[in-house]
Design a protein around this motif. Sequence first.
Motif, PDB file in Angstrom:
ATOM      1  N   GLU A  56       0.827  -1.203   0.000  1.00 34.53           N
ATOM      2  CA  GLU A  56       0.000   0.000   0.000  1.00 34.53           C
ATOM      3  C   GLU A  56       0.867   1.262   0.000  1.00 34.53           C
ATOM      4  OE1 GLU A  56      -3.062   2.611  -0.188  1.00 34.53           O
ATOM      5  OE2 GLU A  56      -3.099   0.441  -0.530  1.00 34.53           O
ATOM      6  N   ALA A  57       1.964   1.236   0.744  1.00 39.38           N
ATOM      7  CA  ALA A  57       2.861   2.387   0.770  1.00 39.38           C
ATOM      8  C   ALA A  57       3.468   2.644  -0.602  1.00 39.38           C
ATOM      9  CB  ALA A  57       3.964   2.162   1.808  1.00 39.38           C
ATOM     10  N   ILE A  58       3.866   1.587  -1.286  1.00 38.84           N
ATOM     11  CA  ILE A  58       4.425   1.723  -2.635  1.00 38.84           C
ATOM     12  C   ILE A  58       3.359   2.189  -3.605  1.00 38.84           C
ATOM     13  CG2 ILE A  58       5.432   0.446  -4.559  1.00 38.84           C
ATOM     14  CD1 ILE A  58       7.371   1.056  -2.254  1.00 38.84           C
ATOM     15  N   HIS A  59       2.170   1.633  -3.486  1.00 34.08           N
ATOM     16  CA  HIS A  59       1.052   2.047  -4.348  1.00 34.08           C
ATOM     17  C   HIS A  59       0.779   3.539  -4.194  1.00 34.08           C
ATOM     18  CE1 HIS A  59      -2.935   2.215  -6.160  1.00 34.08           C
ATOM     19  NE2 HIS A  59      -3.398   2.706  -5.021  1.00 34.08           N
ATOM     20  N   HIS A  60       0.843   4.029  -2.958  1.00 35.79           N
ATOM     21  CA  HIS A  60       0.551   5.441  -2.686  1.00 35.79           C
ATOM     22  C   HIS A  60       1.462   6.358  -3.492  1.00 35.79           C
ATOM     23  CE1 HIS A  60      -0.358   9.078  -0.348  1.00 35.79           C
ATOM     24  NE2 HIS A  60       0.949   9.281  -0.292  1.00 35.79           N
ATOM     25  N   HIS A  61       2.716   6.000  -3.602  1.00 32.77           N
ATOM     26  CA  HIS A  61       3.672   6.906  -4.257  1.00 32.77           C
ATOM     27  C   HIS A  61       3.902   6.576  -5.726  1.00 32.77           C
ATOM     28  CE1 HIS A  61       6.832   9.889  -4.443  1.00 32.77           C
ATOM     29  NE2 HIS A  61       7.618   9.007  -5.039  1.00 32.77           N
ATOM     30  N   TYR A  62       4.003   5.306  -6.062  1.00 33.62           N
ATOM     31  CA  TYR A  62       4.459   4.938  -7.402  1.00 33.62           C
ATOM     32  C   TYR A  62       3.319   4.708  -8.396  1.00 33.62           C
ATOM     33  CZ  TYR A  62       9.030   4.463  -5.269  1.00 33.62           C
ATOM     34  OH  TYR A  62      10.195   4.723  -4.606  1.00 33.62           O
ATOM     35  N   VAL A  67       4.863  11.486   0.806  1.00 33.12           N
ATOM     36  CA  VAL A  67       5.738  10.996  -0.265  1.00 33.12           C
ATOM     37  C   VAL A  67       6.108   9.536  -0.076  1.00 33.12           C
ATOM     38  CG1 VAL A  67       7.853  11.438  -1.573  1.00 33.12           C
ATOM     39  CG2 VAL A  67       6.643  13.342  -0.466  1.00 33.12           C
ATOM     40  N   PHE A  68       6.826   9.207   0.979  1.00 39.16           N
ATOM     41  CA  PHE A  68       7.288   7.836   1.205  1.00 39.16           C
ATOM     42  C   PHE A  68       6.787   7.338   2.551  1.00 39.16           C
ATOM     43  CE2 PHE A  68      10.763   9.568  -1.550  1.00 39.16           C
ATOM     44  CZ  PHE A  68      10.482   8.786  -2.663  1.00 39.16           C
ATOM     45  N   CYS A 117      12.572  18.676 -11.443  1.00 39.69           N
ATOM     46  CA  CYS A 117      11.792  19.889 -11.163  1.00 39.69           C
ATOM     47  C   CYS A 117      11.559  20.697 -12.436  1.00 39.69           C
ATOM     48  CB  CYS A 117      12.507  20.750 -10.122  1.00 39.69           C
ATOM     49  SG  CYS A 117      12.432  20.131  -8.438  1.00 39.69           S
ATOM     50  N   ASP A 118      12.593  20.816 -13.253  1.00 41.63           N
ATOM     51  CA  ASP A 118      12.455  21.547 -14.519  1.00 41.63           C
ATOM     52  C   ASP A 118      11.448  20.862 -15.431  1.00 41.63           C
ATOM     53  OD1 ASP A 118      14.344  23.316 -13.581  1.00 41.63           O
ATOM     54  OD2 ASP A 118      15.993  22.471 -14.768  1.00 41.63           O
ATOM     55  N   ASN A 119      11.492  19.534 -15.472  1.00 38.52           N
ATOM     56  CA  ASN A 119      10.533  18.786 -16.298  1.00 38.52           C
ATOM     57  C   ASN A 119       9.102  19.006 -15.816  1.00 38.52           C
ATOM     58  OD1 ASN A 119      12.548  17.702 -17.895  1.00 38.52           O
ATOM     59  ND2 ASN A 119      12.610  15.731 -16.834  1.00 38.52           N
ATOM     60  N   LEU A 120       8.920  19.013 -14.501  1.00 41.07           N
ATOM     61  CA  LEU A 120       7.581  19.252 -13.959  1.00 41.07           C
ATOM     62  C   LEU A 120       7.107  20.658 -14.298  1.00 41.07           C
ATOM     63  CD1 LEU A 120       5.147  18.360 -12.310  1.00 41.07           C
ATOM     64  CD2 LEU A 120       6.373  19.029 -10.224  1.00 41.07           C
ATOM     65  N   ASP A 121       7.980  21.637 -14.207  1.00 41.02           N
ATOM     66  CA  ASP A 121       7.609  23.012 -14.560  1.00 41.02           C
ATOM     67  C   ASP A 121       7.163  23.110 -16.011  1.00 41.02           C
ATOM     68  OD1 ASP A 121       8.153  23.961 -12.047  1.00 41.02           O
ATOM     69  OD2 ASP A 121      10.166  24.701 -12.535  1.00 41.02           O
ATOM     70  N   VAL A 122       7.918  22.485 -16.902  1.00 38.62           N
ATOM     71  CA  VAL A 122       7.590  22.532 -18.340  1.00 38.62           C
ATOM     72  C   VAL A 122       6.246  21.868 -18.612  1.00 38.62           C
ATOM     73  CG1 VAL A 122       8.274  21.653 -20.604  1.00 38.62           C
ATOM     74  CG2 VAL A 122       9.980  22.692 -19.103  1.00 38.62           C
ATOM     75  N   GLY A 129      -3.393  19.160  -6.255  1.00 37.66           N
ATOM     76  CA  GLY A 129      -2.806  18.786  -4.974  1.00 37.66           C
ATOM     77  C   GLY A 129      -1.611  17.867  -5.131  1.00 37.66           C
ATOM     78  N   THR A 130      -1.749  16.829  -5.946  1.00 36.52           N
ATOM     79  CA  THR A 130      -0.652  15.882  -6.147  1.00 36.52           C
ATOM     80  C   THR A 130       0.515  16.549  -6.850  1.00 36.52           C
ATOM     81  OG1 THR A 130      -2.158  13.994  -6.215  1.00 36.52           O
ATOM     82  CG2 THR A 130       0.008  13.700  -7.247  1.00 36.52           C
ATOM     83  N   ALA A 131       0.237  17.392  -7.843  1.00 41.09           N
ATOM     84  CA  ALA A 131       1.313  18.109  -8.529  1.00 41.09           C
ATOM     85  C   ALA A 131       2.071  18.990  -7.539  1.00 41.09           C
ATOM     86  CB  ALA A 131       0.743  18.941  -9.671  1.00 41.09           C
ATOM     87  N   ARG A 132       1.346  19.607  -6.616  1.00 37.68           N
ATOM     88  CA  ARG A 132       2.011  20.459  -5.617  1.00 37.68           C
ATOM     89  C   ARG A 132       2.834  19.631  -4.645  1.00 37.68           C
ATOM     90  NH1 ARG A 132      -0.983  25.892  -3.784  1.00 37.68           N
ATOM     91  NH2 ARG A 132      -1.356  26.787  -5.850  1.00 37.68           N
ATOM     92  N   VAL A 133       2.368  18.441  -4.287  1.00 38.83           N
ATOM     93  CA  VAL A 133       3.180  17.557  -3.446  1.00 38.83           C
ATOM     94  C   VAL A 133       4.533  17.325  -4.093  1.00 38.83           C
ATOM     95  CG1 VAL A 133       3.435  15.197  -2.600  1.00 38.83           C
ATOM     96  CG2 VAL A 133       1.265  16.378  -2.293  1.00 38.83           C
ATOM     97  N   TRP A 134       4.513  17.051  -5.381  1.00 40.93           N
ATOM     98  CA  TRP A 134       5.742  16.743  -6.092  1.00 40.93           C
ATOM     99  C   TRP A 134       6.650  17.964  -6.206  1.00 40.93           C
ATOM    100  CZ3 TRP A 134       8.013  12.473  -8.421  1.00 40.93           C
ATOM    101  CH2 TRP A 134       7.372  11.267  -8.135  1.00 40.93           C
ATOM    102  N   ALA A 135       6.068  19.106  -6.508  1.00 37.08           N
ATOM    103  CA  ALA A 135       6.875  20.323  -6.611  1.00 37.08           C
ATOM    104  C   ALA A 135       7.568  20.625  -5.286  1.00 37.08           C
ATOM    105  CB  ALA A 135       5.996  21.498  -7.030  1.00 37.08           C
TER     106      ALA A 135
END
Length: 419
Positions: free
Chosen positions: A133-139, A313-314, A354-359, A371-377
């Motif tokens: 479940e922990a892996i599913h949450h992130h990956y 995240v993890f 980070c640059d890839n996410l910005d683009v 929300g998820t995009a902001r978690v990653w940023a």
Amino acid sequence: MALATIFEKIVGTDANIAFLAYDGSKAGPDGADVTLEVKSPIAVAYLAQAPGELGLARAYIAGHIDVHGDMYTLLDRMWSITTNDLTASEKLAAVRSLGVKPLLMRVPPPPQEMRQSTLAKLGSRHAKQRDAEAIHHHYDVSNRFYEWVLGPSMAYTCAVFPEETATLEEAQYTKFDLVARKLGLEPGMRLLDVGCGWGGMVMHAAKHYGVKVLGVTLSKQQAEWAQQAIADAGLQDLAEVRHMDYRDVVETGFDAVSSIGLTEHIGKANLLSYFSFLYGKLKPGGRLLNHCITRPTGKEKTFNKGGFINKYVFPDGELESVGYLIRQMEDLGFEIRHEENLREHYAKTLQYWCDNLDVNWENAVQEVGMGTARVWALYMAGCIVGFERNKVQLHQVLGVKLDQEGRSGVPFRPSVTWP
């Protein structure tokens, strides 16, 4: 005390950050290149419930705080935020300025947060179902999202930059090739890649070294993507990725094992059994390459269940020092033949992500939600700072399972350089 001034004091008056608040107040230097905007009383409620890092993260993920400017610059400047820096009189003035309502308002954490109660129902930490479940949450976020962030290599681990001007793809290729060379891979060998992700190491070893490779991952989406990529590359005869727990692998007699980015999910209590399991999968003379994030010393917390990384995240992630990991390997019979720290390489890798996410920000938000995009940023920018400031490290450790006469099979000097 104005709301913007309160946030300025929490973050630090010397941080060169501007502040805007929904009450119309402003603080910080004019012309600052980074501005933190507090958009609603809910942001204050989050901070009241969880002062410091977690409260600010929740408010940002939920959209009640906005960042105008570069996220990395913001986090680098507010690295040591703490409400403990406020004096008792300042805290009292803050309460009076905010009023009682925001402080008493109960708001649930954003849905992206992994609830400890959810994990607890699945057993103790690092039980198989709970790990899944922990892996599913992130990956299992979205393969398309990961393609935008990680790029064509789909490698979600530290790259190795042969030179500072190298591209991300060149650096990820270099990382996989470095692992292959440290393991001494040759045609006809068998490799087990545990925690294989989207199959980058699996396909590299099969394609460039003629090795028969089995990769395993707890992420169903990763396994499906990797199997399709293997088929598209025509590597089915040599490469396979299975959706399964590494502990359920029944095959043995491997010439080499690679573990790239898995140890962080194992847990301190399970490290001996983890390395013992991998030791048992190897032939005499077989090599293990363990690549993972570590703590810089043995003094820091291994697990912060109340922190942003654990909650968003993890989940259940634990970090140990490289010295502790090496001791576990040695005590089980591995002879350590090489070790290196690549933390600066991980900071650079994360900057590319980070640059890839910005683009690809608009596409990413449409795919996984704001929300998820902001978690990653937030998480990736924060990790850059962590690696740069030596709060976390990335180590590769090469161990060998000696034969009965104590021979390693390692050349007197490696025929290639291990940078």
